[in-house]
Write a protein that holds these residues in place. Structure first.
Motif, mmCIF file in Angstrom:
data_model
loop_
_atom_site.group_PDB
_atom_site.id
_atom_site.type_symbol
_atom_site.label_atom_id
_atom_site.label_comp_id
_atom_site.label_asym_id
_atom_site.label_seq_id
_atom_site.Cartn_x
_atom_site.Cartn_y
_atom_site.Cartn_z
ATOM 1 N N VAL A 1 7.684 19.199 17.029
ATOM 2 C CA VAL A 1 7.539 18.053 16.144
ATOM 3 C C VAL A 1 6.065 17.695 16.059
ATOM 4 C CG1 VAL A 1 8.043 15.605 15.827
ATOM 5 C CG2 VAL A 1 9.822 17.149 16.655
ATOM 6 N N LYS A 2 5.552 17.637 14.829
ATOM 7 C CA LYS A 2 4.147 17.313 14.620
ATOM 8 C C LYS A 2 4.027 15.947 13.964
ATOM 9 C CE LYS A 2 2.644 21.437 15.871
ATOM 10 N NZ LYS A 2 1.801 21.649 17.056
ATOM 11 N N GLU A 3 3.227 15.073 14.548
ATOM 12 C CA GLU A 3 2.985 13.781 13.919
ATOM 13 C C GLU A 3 1.975 13.960 12.786
ATOM 14 O OE1 GLU A 3 2.713 10.119 16.246
ATOM 15 O OE2 GLU A 3 2.830 11.399 18.019
ATOM 16 N N LEU A 4 2.201 13.264 11.704
ATOM 17 C CA LEU A 4 1.300 13.325 10.567
ATOM 18 C C LEU A 4 0.258 12.228 10.667
ATOM 19 C CD1 LEU A 4 3.937 13.809 7.732
ATOM 20 C CD2 LEU A 4 2.793 15.561 9.088
ATOM 21 N N TYR A 5 -0.781 12.322 9.854
ATOM 22 C CA TYR A 5 -1.722 11.225 9.747
ATOM 23 C C TYR A 5 -0.991 9.983 9.249
ATOM 24 C CZ TYR A 5 -5.852 14.191 10.358
ATOM 25 O OH TYR A 5 -6.813 15.020 10.861
ATOM 26 N N PHE A 6 -1.521 8.833 9.644
ATOM 27 C CA PHE A 6 -0.864 7.573 9.292
ATOM 28 C C PHE A 6 -0.574 7.473 7.804
ATOM 29 C CE2 PHE A 6 -1.786 3.390 7.447
ATOM 30 C CZ PHE A 6 -0.609 2.755 7.810
ATOM 31 N N ASN A 7 -1.546 7.774 6.954
ATOM 32 C CA ASN A 7 -1.355 7.614 5.516
ATOM 33 C C ASN A 7 -0.259 8.525 4.964
ATOM 34 O OD1 ASN A 7 -3.327 5.705 5.454
ATOM 35 N ND2 ASN A 7 -4.685 6.772 4.052
ATOM 36 N N ASP A 8 0.050 9.595 5.682
ATOM 37 C CA ASP A 8 1.068 10.540 5.223
ATOM 38 C C ASP A 8 2.437 10.271 5.843
ATOM 39 O OD1 ASP A 8 -0.880 11.938 3.763
ATOM 40 O OD2 ASP A 8 -1.468 13.047 5.549
ATOM 41 N N TYR B 1 12.667 2.031 3.926
ATOM 42 C CA TYR B 1 11.688 3.051 4.277
ATOM 43 C C TYR B 1 10.451 2.879 3.397
ATOM 44 C CZ TYR B 1 15.368 5.442 6.867
ATOM 45 O OH TYR B 1 16.352 5.748 7.764
ATOM 46 N N ILE B 2 9.271 2.944 4.012
ATOM 47 C CA ILE B 2 8.024 2.831 3.266
ATOM 48 C C ILE B 2 7.094 3.978 3.641
ATOM 49 C CG2 ILE B 2 8.177 0.323 3.038
ATOM 50 C CD1 ILE B 2 6.103 0.073 5.277
ATOM 51 N N GLY B 3 6.157 4.287 2.719
ATOM 52 C CA GLY B 3 5.221 5.366 2.946
ATOM 53 C C GLY B 3 5.588 6.573 2.093
ATOM 54 N N PRO B 4 4.658 7.522 1.919
ATOM 55 C CA PRO B 4 3.277 7.509 2.427
ATOM 56 C C PRO B 4 2.442 6.409 1.770
ATOM 57 C CG PRO B 4 3.575 9.291 0.868
ATOM 58 C CD PRO B 4 4.937 8.685 1.074
ATOM 59 N N PHE B 5 1.186 6.292 2.216
ATOM 60 C CA PHE B 5 0.354 5.179 1.796
ATOM 61 C C PHE B 5 -0.891 5.637 1.048
ATOM 62 C CE2 PHE B 5 2.598 4.091 5.678
ATOM 63 C CZ PHE B 5 3.304 2.973 5.265
ATOM 64 N N THR B 6 -1.289 4.823 0.097
ATOM 65 C CA THR B 6 -2.529 5.087 -0.617
ATOM 66 C C THR B 6 -3.701 4.487 0.152
ATOM 67 O OG1 THR B 6 -3.750 4.723 -2.675
ATOM 68 C CG2 THR B 6 -2.205 3.001 -2.015
ATOM 69 N N SER C 1 0.820 -1.214 0.000
ATOM 70 C CA SER C 1 0.000 0.000 0.000
ATOM 71 C C SER C 1 0.848 1.257 0.000
ATOM 72 C CB SER C 1 -0.919 0.011 1.233
ATOM 73 O OG SER C 1 -1.781 -1.105 1.231
ATOM 74 N N SER C 2 2.167 1.082 0.020
ATOM 75 C CA SER C 2 3.075 2.217 0.100
ATOM 76 C C SER C 2 3.310 2.826 -1.280
ATOM 77 C CB SER C 2 4.411 1.767 0.700
ATOM 78 O OG SER C 2 5.311 2.848 0.774
#
Length: 271
Positions: free
Chosen positions: A95-102, A49-54, A40-41
């Motif tokens: 430091v800001k965490e992003l949404y999982f998909n991002d 390293y993987i991501g972001p995700f669709t 899904s990456s």
């Protein structure tokens, strides 16, 4: 404070351990969740390293946006993925965490590219490690419960009612799935939600009683129909990547993953 210092402090505070694991250490659940996430990456690097995700198709069965699901939590707990140093943004020295998909992740597997080839070969050839075959029913049930939860949320949202998905309801899903397929459970839930919402709008029950009334209707319908009816998968909640990979590629049973009662299977070939 520069970006590197901020990220370094954040990772240290999270006490993240980058221990690398081998293919032999993976359970069926580990391999399934990991390959689902990797496929899904949008970007997969040779440095693991993987991501972001669709999100098309959805990675895990869930209608809520940006939800990482049980699969990601499992991989984090197993230390198979950890947050990448590239997973953050620096805004006003925070430091800001992003949404999982991002977000970007580091896969903690030895010889990442070779390991990925090995996992895909195991899936394609159906030559499984022996220990995997004992987890088939458990993983199948886990996915089935997620799909039932997803469908119940969809039905409740469709009727603009609130049914809290408690541990009791998830245990009921497990009970139903011992003698019913996901498709049959969908049918039972559909009828029960219709009855509970009708009872609310007809003022037979209060808004606080909808959840309990749904459970009562669910068991009444099960006793009347014995799980013979089936519902199809709604078009607007498509099969997740997790479910597809498990049923079509790992087990090679296709739509039977939706229409058959979850059960143990004997893998035809073993390592």
């Amino acid at each position: 404070m520069n970006d590197g210092t901020i990220i370094s402090q954040f990772l240290k505070a999270k006490d993240i351990n980058h221990h690398l694991q081998t293919i032999d250490e993976l359970s069926l659940r580990d391999a399934l969740y990991l390959i689902t996430l990797i496929r899904s990456s949008v970007v997969i690097s040779s440095e693991a390293y993987i991501g972001p995700f669709t999100s098309v198709p959805p990675i895990f069965p869930d209608i809520r946006p940006h939800n990482d699901g049980i699969g990601v939590n499992h991989l984090i707990d197993r230390n198979l993925i950890t947050l990448s140093q590239y997973a953050f943004i620096d805004e006003n020295s925070e430091v800001k965490e992003l949404y999982f998909n991002d977000t970007k992740w580091k896969v903690n597997i030895e010889d990442f590219e070779e390991a990925l080839l090995q996992i895909n070969e195991i899936i394609t050839s159906a030559v499984w490690p022996v220990k995997w075959r004992y987890d088939i029913k458990r993983v199948w049930l886990e996915i089935a419960i997620l799909e039932c939860r997803q469908y119940l949320e969809y039905l409740a949202n469709e009727r603009d009612i609130n049914i809290e998905i408690t541990d009791e309801i998830q245990n009921i899903f497990l009970t139903l799935l011992r003698n019913n397929s996901v498709s049959q459970c969908f049918s039972l839930m559909h009828d029960a939600v219709c009855e509970a919402s009708d009872n609310f709008f007809r003022k037979i029950i209060s808004i606080d009683d909808i959840g309990n009334n749904f459970i009562q209707c669910l068991f009444n319908n099960r006793n009347k129909t014995h799980g013979s009816k089936e519902d199809s998968r709604p078009v607007n909640i498509p099969q997740s990547q997790l479910s597809y990979i498990f049923h079509y590629e790992f087990l090679k049973i296709g739509e039977a993953g939706f229409t058959a009662i979850p059960h143990d299977m004997t893998c035809p070939k073993k390592i």
